[in-house]
Write a protein that holds these residues in place. Sequence first.
Motif, PDB file in Angstrom:
ATOM      1  N   LYS A  29      -8.056   7.286   1.308  1.00  0.00           N
ATOM      2  CA  LYS A  29      -8.315   5.935   1.828  1.00  0.00           C
ATOM      3  C   LYS A  29      -7.119   5.413   2.616  1.00  0.00           C
ATOM      4  O   LYS A  29      -7.280   4.777   3.666  1.00  0.00           O
ATOM      5  CB  LYS A  29      -8.649   4.981   0.672  1.00  0.00           C
ATOM      6  CG  LYS A  29     -10.057   5.145   0.133  1.00  0.00           C
ATOM      7  CD  LYS A  29     -10.387   4.051  -0.858  1.00  0.00           C
ATOM      8  CE  LYS A  29     -11.852   4.151  -1.303  1.00  0.00           C
ATOM      9  NZ  LYS A  29     -12.222   3.054  -2.233  1.00  0.00           N
ATOM     10  N   LEU A  30      -5.915   5.664   2.106  1.00  0.00           N
ATOM     11  CA  LEU A  30      -4.709   5.248   2.826  1.00  0.00           C
ATOM     12  C   LEU A  30      -4.593   5.989   4.158  1.00  0.00           C
ATOM     13  O   LEU A  30      -4.288   5.378   5.189  1.00  0.00           O
ATOM     14  CB  LEU A  30      -3.470   5.499   1.957  1.00  0.00           C
ATOM     15  CG  LEU A  30      -2.118   5.146   2.597  1.00  0.00           C
ATOM     16  CD1 LEU A  30      -2.061   3.668   2.966  1.00  0.00           C
ATOM     17  CD2 LEU A  30      -0.967   5.512   1.667  1.00  0.00           C
ATOM     18  N   VAL A  46     -12.089  14.641   2.293  1.00  0.00           N
ATOM     19  CA  VAL A  46     -12.315  14.071   0.956  1.00  0.00           C
ATOM     20  C   VAL A  46     -13.643  13.319   0.905  1.00  0.00           C
ATOM     21  O   VAL A  46     -14.416  13.443  -0.052  1.00  0.00           O
ATOM     22  CB  VAL A  46     -11.145  13.149   0.553  1.00  0.00           C
ATOM     23  CG1 VAL A  46     -11.445  12.400  -0.749  1.00  0.00           C
ATOM     24  CG2 VAL A  46      -9.860  13.974   0.395  1.00  0.00           C
ATOM     25  N   ALA A  47     -13.942  12.568   1.957  1.00  0.00           N
ATOM     26  CA  ALA A  47     -15.203  11.823   2.011  1.00  0.00           C
ATOM     27  C   ALA A  47     -16.413  12.758   2.006  1.00  0.00           C
ATOM     28  O   ALA A  47     -17.407  12.500   1.320  1.00  0.00           O
ATOM     29  CB  ALA A  47     -15.228  10.939   3.250  1.00  0.00           C
ATOM     30  N   LEU A  60       0.822  -1.207   0.000  1.00  0.00           N
ATOM     31  CA  LEU A  60       0.000   0.000   0.000  1.00  0.00           C
ATOM     32  C   LEU A  60       0.861   1.265   0.000  1.00  0.00           C
ATOM     33  O   LEU A  60       0.591   2.225  -0.723  1.00  0.00           O
ATOM     34  CB  LEU A  60      -0.918   0.007   1.223  1.00  0.00           C
ATOM     35  CG  LEU A  60      -2.100  -0.965   1.198  1.00  0.00           C
ATOM     36  CD1 LEU A  60      -2.803  -0.988   2.542  1.00  0.00           C
ATOM     37  CD2 LEU A  60      -3.083  -0.595   0.091  1.00  0.00           C
ATOM     38  N   LEU A  61       1.912   1.248   0.818  1.00  0.00           N
ATOM     39  CA  LEU A  61       2.788   2.417   0.876  1.00  0.00           C
ATOM     40  C   LEU A  61       3.598   2.576  -0.408  1.00  0.00           C
ATOM     41  O   LEU A  61       3.842   3.695  -0.860  1.00  0.00           O
ATOM     42  CB  LEU A  61       3.716   2.328   2.088  1.00  0.00           C
ATOM     43  CG  LEU A  61       3.026   2.483   3.447  1.00  0.00           C
ATOM     44  CD1 LEU A  61       4.011   2.237   4.581  1.00  0.00           C
ATOM     45  CD2 LEU A  61       2.382   3.852   3.598  1.00  0.00           C
ATOM     46  N   LYS A  62       3.970   1.457  -1.012  1.00  0.00           N
ATOM     47  CA  LYS A  62       4.693   1.521  -2.290  1.00  0.00           C
ATOM     48  C   LYS A  62       3.838   2.207  -3.350  1.00  0.00           C
ATOM     49  O   LYS A  62       4.339   2.981  -4.177  1.00  0.00           O
ATOM     50  CB  LYS A  62       5.092   0.122  -2.749  1.00  0.00           C
ATOM     51  CG  LYS A  62       5.968   0.119  -4.000  1.00  0.00           C
ATOM     52  CD  LYS A  62       6.374  -1.292  -4.386  1.00  0.00           C
ATOM     53  CE  LYS A  62       7.252  -1.265  -5.630  1.00  0.00           C
ATOM     54  NZ  LYS A  62       7.645  -2.643  -6.055  1.00  0.00           N
ATOM     55  N   PHE A  86      -8.952  10.233  -8.746  1.00  0.00           N
ATOM     56  CA  PHE A  86      -8.507   8.912  -8.280  1.00  0.00           C
ATOM     57  C   PHE A  86      -7.355   9.011  -7.294  1.00  0.00           C
ATOM     58  O   PHE A  86      -7.366   8.366  -6.235  1.00  0.00           O
ATOM     59  CB  PHE A  86      -8.103   8.042  -9.477  1.00  0.00           C
ATOM     60  CG  PHE A  86      -7.599   6.679  -9.086  1.00  0.00           C
ATOM     61  CD1 PHE A  86      -8.479   5.675  -8.714  1.00  0.00           C
ATOM     62  CD2 PHE A  86      -6.239   6.395  -9.078  1.00  0.00           C
ATOM     63  CE1 PHE A  86      -8.030   4.418  -8.343  1.00  0.00           C
ATOM     64  CE2 PHE A  86      -5.770   5.143  -8.699  1.00  0.00           C
ATOM     65  CZ  PHE A  86      -6.669   4.155  -8.336  1.00  0.00           C
ATOM     66  N   LYS A  87      -6.349   9.813  -7.625  1.00  0.00           N
ATOM     67  CA  LYS A  87      -5.162   9.925  -6.767  1.00  0.00           C
ATOM     68  C   LYS A  87      -5.543  10.469  -5.394  1.00  0.00           C
ATOM     69  O   LYS A  87      -5.074   9.965  -4.358  1.00  0.00           O
ATOM     70  CB  LYS A  87      -4.126  10.824  -7.434  1.00  0.00           C
ATOM     71  CG  LYS A  87      -2.829  10.964  -6.648  1.00  0.00           C
ATOM     72  CD  LYS A  87      -1.810  11.788  -7.401  1.00  0.00           C
ATOM     73  CE  LYS A  87      -0.513  11.899  -6.632  1.00  0.00           C
ATOM     74  NZ  LYS A  87       0.494  12.707  -7.363  1.00  0.00           N
ATOM     75  N   ILE A  88      -6.398  11.479  -5.382  1.00  0.00           N
ATOM     76  CA  ILE A  88      -6.819  12.081  -4.110  1.00  0.00           C
ATOM     77  C   ILE A  88      -7.641  11.091  -3.297  1.00  0.00           C
ATOM     78  O   ILE A  88      -7.461  10.946  -2.084  1.00  0.00           O
ATOM     79  CB  ILE A  88      -7.605  13.385  -4.358  1.00  0.00           C
ATOM     80  CG1 ILE A  88      -6.673  14.446  -4.951  1.00  0.00           C
ATOM     81  CG2 ILE A  88      -8.234  13.898  -3.065  1.00  0.00           C
ATOM     82  CD1 ILE A  88      -7.374  15.695  -5.444  1.00  0.00           C
TER      83      ILE A  88
END
Length: 254
Positions: free
Chosen positions: A235-236, A220-221, A174-176, A228-230
């Motif tokens: 989510k992360l 954001v929610a 996920l971090l990658k 998509f990136k945001i």
Amino acid sequence: MHKYAIDAKQLGDESALPWTNLGLWQYTTVYTAACQNLAQHLAQSLNLQAHDVLLDLGCGQGASLALWQNVYQLHHIEAVELQPHCVEKIKKQNLPALKNIYCHSFLALQNFKFKQNFDVMMCIDALYHHNISEFLSSVQNHLNINGRLGFHYLVLSDAWEKTSFLKQQQYRYLLKCADININNLMTQSNLKELIKNQGYKHVITENLTEDVFKGFSDFVAQHSIQNFKIKMTAKLCHKLYLENLIYYVQVIAH
């Protein structure tokens, strides 16, 4: 578009020099205010004064530079930014306090020929994409004797070592995806020790996880942002906040 670039308009900042950080959301629900809060919290912790000679590392699209000039009344600001289009755009703005801006990596300043050393060097919400040891080596010879260094980073919680291998692998992946190498991260105590080994006598860390990660993901929610990136970043942030295995910290060293 550069991999670190963020579409600030999607987040509500349409200014000429927009903010592009995760924000500090303790006292606001407005994106630009949260971003400014994160920068100002770092500046206040560094005791930034009008007479300081400042180097802003990874200044993004330049909002912080306007803040240092217009609010903190600095007369001598320099900046380093990797994205050429950001550098060119910033050069066209009315920033008389900005004496120089360099299109360069802040990880490779060892042989850089600045005209003077700096009283304050800061890196807002960008360093965790990189190796902290490389960064410390890069900036080492550019601070004045009593200079102050400030930045944000990610650290492993004490519970990390007890986490299952499968969970750790999930985090690694996920971090990658967010261009963060988990091998660069360490516990808060180990980070402090590493920095002190570079010659800094005082290292102060502050855990900002809730006010940064939860605040950004909630924002954001609530605004139904479709970029998509945001969305993936939010989510992360939400996952990191809920699971309490990785913290977002502010670091001050002098």
